[in-house]
Write an enzyme that holds these catalytic residues in place. Structure first.
Site, PDB file in Angstrom:
ATOM      1  CG  ASP A   1       0.997   8.979  -5.346  1.00 24.00           C
ATOM      2  OD1 ASP A   1       1.491   8.327  -4.405  1.00 24.00           O
ATOM      3  OD2 ASP A   1       0.520   8.434  -6.360  1.00 24.00           O
TER       4      ASP A   1
ATOM      5  CE  LYS B   1      -1.524  -0.281  -9.159  1.00 24.21           C
ATOM      6  NZ  LYS B   1      -0.119   0.014  -9.081  1.00 24.21           N
TER       7      LYS B   1
ATOM      8  CG  ASP C   1      -2.564   6.940  -4.667  1.00 25.00           C
ATOM      9  OD1 ASP C   1      -2.531   7.997  -5.315  1.00 25.00           O
ATOM     10  OD2 ASP C   1      -1.971   5.921  -5.048  1.00 25.00           O
TER      11      ASP C   1
HETATM   12  N1  GDD Z   1      11.653   8.849  -9.252  1.00 22.43           N
HETATM   13  C1  GDD Z   1      10.747   8.014  -9.708  1.00 22.43           C
HETATM   14  N2  GDD Z   1      11.057   7.202 -10.768  1.00 22.43           N
HETATM   15  N3  GDD Z   1       9.534   7.986  -9.114  1.00 22.43           N
HETATM   16  C2  GDD Z   1       8.616   7.122  -9.597  1.00 22.43           C
HETATM   17  C3  GDD Z   1       8.871   6.268 -10.693  1.00 22.43           C
HETATM   18  C4  GDD Z   1      10.167   6.325 -11.311  1.00 22.43           C
HETATM   19  O1  GDD Z   1      10.487   5.629 -12.265  1.00 22.43           O
HETATM   20  N4  GDD Z   1       7.754   5.535 -10.938  1.00 22.43           N
HETATM   21  C5  GDD Z   1       6.841   5.912 -10.016  1.00 22.43           C
HETATM   22  N5  GDD Z   1       7.356   6.881  -9.217  1.00 22.43           N
HETATM   23  C6  GDD Z   1       6.700   7.522  -8.077  1.00 22.43           C
HETATM   24  C7  GDD Z   1       5.397   8.202  -8.435  1.00 22.43           C
HETATM   25  O2  GDD Z   1       5.611   9.558  -8.725  1.00 22.43           O
HETATM   26  C8  GDD Z   1       4.584   8.028  -7.168  1.00 22.43           C
HETATM   27  O3  GDD Z   1       4.818   9.072  -6.240  1.00 22.43           O
HETATM   28  C9  GDD Z   1       5.117   6.745  -6.561  1.00 22.43           C
HETATM   29  O4  GDD Z   1       6.375   6.485  -7.189  1.00 22.43           O
HETATM   30  C10 GDD Z   1       4.177   5.538  -6.763  1.00 22.43           C
HETATM   31  O5  GDD Z   1       3.867   5.415  -8.126  1.00 22.43           O
HETATM   32  P1  GDD Z   1       2.351   5.344  -8.616  1.00 22.43           P
HETATM   33  O6  GDD Z   1       2.367   5.287 -10.101  1.00 22.43           O
HETATM   34  O7  GDD Z   1       1.535   6.401  -7.978  1.00 22.43           O
HETATM   35  O8  GDD Z   1       1.950   3.911  -8.094  1.00 22.43           O
HETATM   36  P2  GDD Z   1       0.536   3.355  -7.658  1.00 22.43           P
HETATM   37  O9  GDD Z   1      -0.256   4.376  -6.949  1.00 22.43           O
HETATM   38  O10 GDD Z   1      -0.101   2.703  -8.840  1.00 22.43           O
HETATM   39  O11 GDD Z   1       0.936   2.165  -6.639  1.00 22.43           O
HETATM   40  C11 GDD Z   1       1.870   2.409  -5.604  1.00 22.43           C
HETATM   41  O12 GDD Z   1       1.265   3.085  -4.526  1.00 22.43           O
HETATM   42  C12 GDD Z   1       0.221   2.362  -3.839  1.00 22.43           C
HETATM   43  C13 GDD Z   1      -0.260   3.253  -2.695  1.00 22.43           C
HETATM   44  O13 GDD Z   1      -0.727   4.439  -3.187  1.00 22.43           O
HETATM   45  C14 GDD Z   1       2.427   1.040  -5.127  1.00 22.43           C
HETATM   46  O14 GDD Z   1       3.500   1.309  -4.258  1.00 22.43           O
HETATM   47  C15 GDD Z   1       1.341   0.215  -4.425  1.00 22.43           C
HETATM   48  O15 GDD Z   1       1.912  -0.962  -3.900  1.00 22.43           O
HETATM   49  C16 GDD Z   1       0.736   1.023  -3.296  1.00 22.43           C
HETATM   50  O16 GDD Z   1      -0.321   0.292  -2.657  1.00 22.43           O
HETATM   51 MG    MG Z   2      -0.061   6.404  -6.580  1.00 24.27          MG
END
Ligand code: GDD
Ligand code: MG
Length: 363
Positions: A106, A157, A217
């Site tokens: 994403d 976070k 993001d």
């Molecule tokens: N296959 C799979 N299975 N994908 C997953 C799962 C899971 O259980 N959980 C999350 N994802 C995928 C989501 O679809 C997304 O593309 C990505 O992993 C990150 O999950 P988010 O839910 O979007 O996390 P975030 O935005 O709160 O935080 C993450 O991204 C940040 C940057 O955008 C973390 O990696 C942070 O450390 C990072 O800064």
């Molecule tokens: Mg994200």
């Protein structure tokens, strides 16, 4: 080169847009997000891609198939229950016998992956994390590094008091396959809370690759809209679908634009759209395929998904309108409204600033 794409999340913060559409299929300038991602990866020699799916997997599989239409090889790994970011990669470990990339599914970015791979090899890292500066690190994974780029601390976070740098995890990693042995089998386990802290505790070499390239993001409607404004206002270089039809106007085939419609700024209009007399489309705006924008309507700074219909004198400003939405005559959607797919709004309504309408609701 191989990459694993994490595209299994439910996209809860992007609701209502993600209630019927997985985040990876959300349209960016009228093409699914993943098409942009694949194009970007191909540009860096990554053409063997494993998609780890969980939420609404069918739409992605149907659209992309084996990837041959998109110039890549695609493999799908389906999780019955979410395995977490690292668990999802462990789940496909048998496909990963050489150093590979992992991407959150994403983030939209121009980070130089070729330079990142070179950095990874030169530093002798087992894991390299791409880093990007942000204004508010508290909603991301904060990464502290030494002057040479070695990661000292990874805090997902953090509370504002614990923030010591504005460099955050950009959601792109290079990983040596032996690292996968530290991820448990079949359990929900994340990079952010699990693997990265564990590797740092062990003293394994984890490096951060800093980049000031464009990065966002798309996890919230505000960021989703911001990406479109950035794209259309030229803050990221991209080629748009369709043909240029005047200064800043990109038109796909079979559109019927009334001679007295007013198109201003950068506007992308998908296939088979009808734009009525005196309708005013003010960029940066995107109109999806098969949309009807009736006479005297105003679309300003907005993204409209396919098959939407706006009646006469409707006005929308900085809104996101999901697919198949119908909006009755003279209705006004104020700044920042987000309408989920299939929503029907009657005539003469005023949707207040920032309202989000779920697919089955009638506002
Ligand atoms: N296959 C799979 N299975 N994908 C997953 C799962 C899971 O259980 N959980 C999350 N994802 C995928 C989501 O679809 C997304 O593309 C990505 O992993 C990150 O999950 P988010 O839910 O979007 O996390 P975030 O935005 O709160 O935080 C993450 O991204 C940040 C940057 O955008 C973390 O990696 C942070 O450390 C990072 O800064
Ligand atoms: Mg994200």
């Amino acid at each position: 080169m191989k990459a694993v794409l994490l595209v299994g999340g439910e996209g809860t913060r992007l609701r209502p847009l993600t209630l019927n559409t997985p985040k990876s299929m959300v349209p960016i300038a009228n093409r699914p997000f993943l098409e942009h991602m694949i194009e970007y990866l191909k540009g860096h020699g990554i053409d063997d891609i494993i998609l780890t799916l969980c939420y609404l997997p069918d739409r992605t599989r149907l659209h992309f198939g084996d990837g041959s239409n998109f110039g890549v090889k695609l493999t799908y790994a389906l999780e019955d229950t979410p395995l977490g970011t690292a668990g999802a990669v462990k789940n496909v470990a048998e496909c990963l016998d050489e150093t590979f990339f992992v991407f959150n599914g994403d983030t939209y970015t121009d980070i130089d992956l070729t330079a990142m791979m070179e950095f990874h090899h030169n530093s002798g890292a087992k894991v390299t994390i791409a880093l990007t500066p942000v204004e508010d690190p508290t909603i991301y994974g904060v990464v502290e590094t030494s002057a040479e780029g070695r990661v000292q601390r990874f805090i997902e976070k953090p509370h504002r008091d614990a923030v010591t740098t504005n460099m955050i995890n950009a959601g792109a990693y290079i990983i040596a396959p032996e690292v996968l042995s530290h991820i448990p089998n079949g359990l929900n386990f994340s990079f952010e809370h699990g693997l990265f802290p564990l590797l740092l505790k062990r003293g394994d070499p984890v490096y951060g690759f800093q980049s000031d390239a464009y990065w966002i993001d798309i996890g919230t409607p505000e960021k989703y809209l911001m990406l479109h404004h950035d794209l259309l206002e030229g803050r990221i270089a991209r080629v748009f679908p369709g043909k240029p039809a005047g200064e800043g106007i990109w038109l796909e085939e079979d559109c019927n634009i009334h001679t007295q419609a007013q198109l201003e700024g950068t506007v992308i209009i998908g296939r088979n759209c009808v734009i009525g007399s005196m309708a005013h489309i003010k960029g940066p705006s995107i109109i999806g395929h098969n949309c009807i924008i009736d006479a005297d309507s105003l679309v300003d700074g907005s993204v409209i998904w396919q098959n939407a219909q706006l009646g006469q004198k409707v006005s929308i400003r900085n809104c996101v309108i999901g697919e198949n939405v119908v909006i009755g005559e003279r209705t006004q959607c104020m700044e920042g409204c987000v309408l989920g797919s299939n929503v029907v709004v009657g005539s003469d309504q005023i949707l207040e600033q920032g309202i989000k309408v779920w697919p089955d609701e009638n506002p």
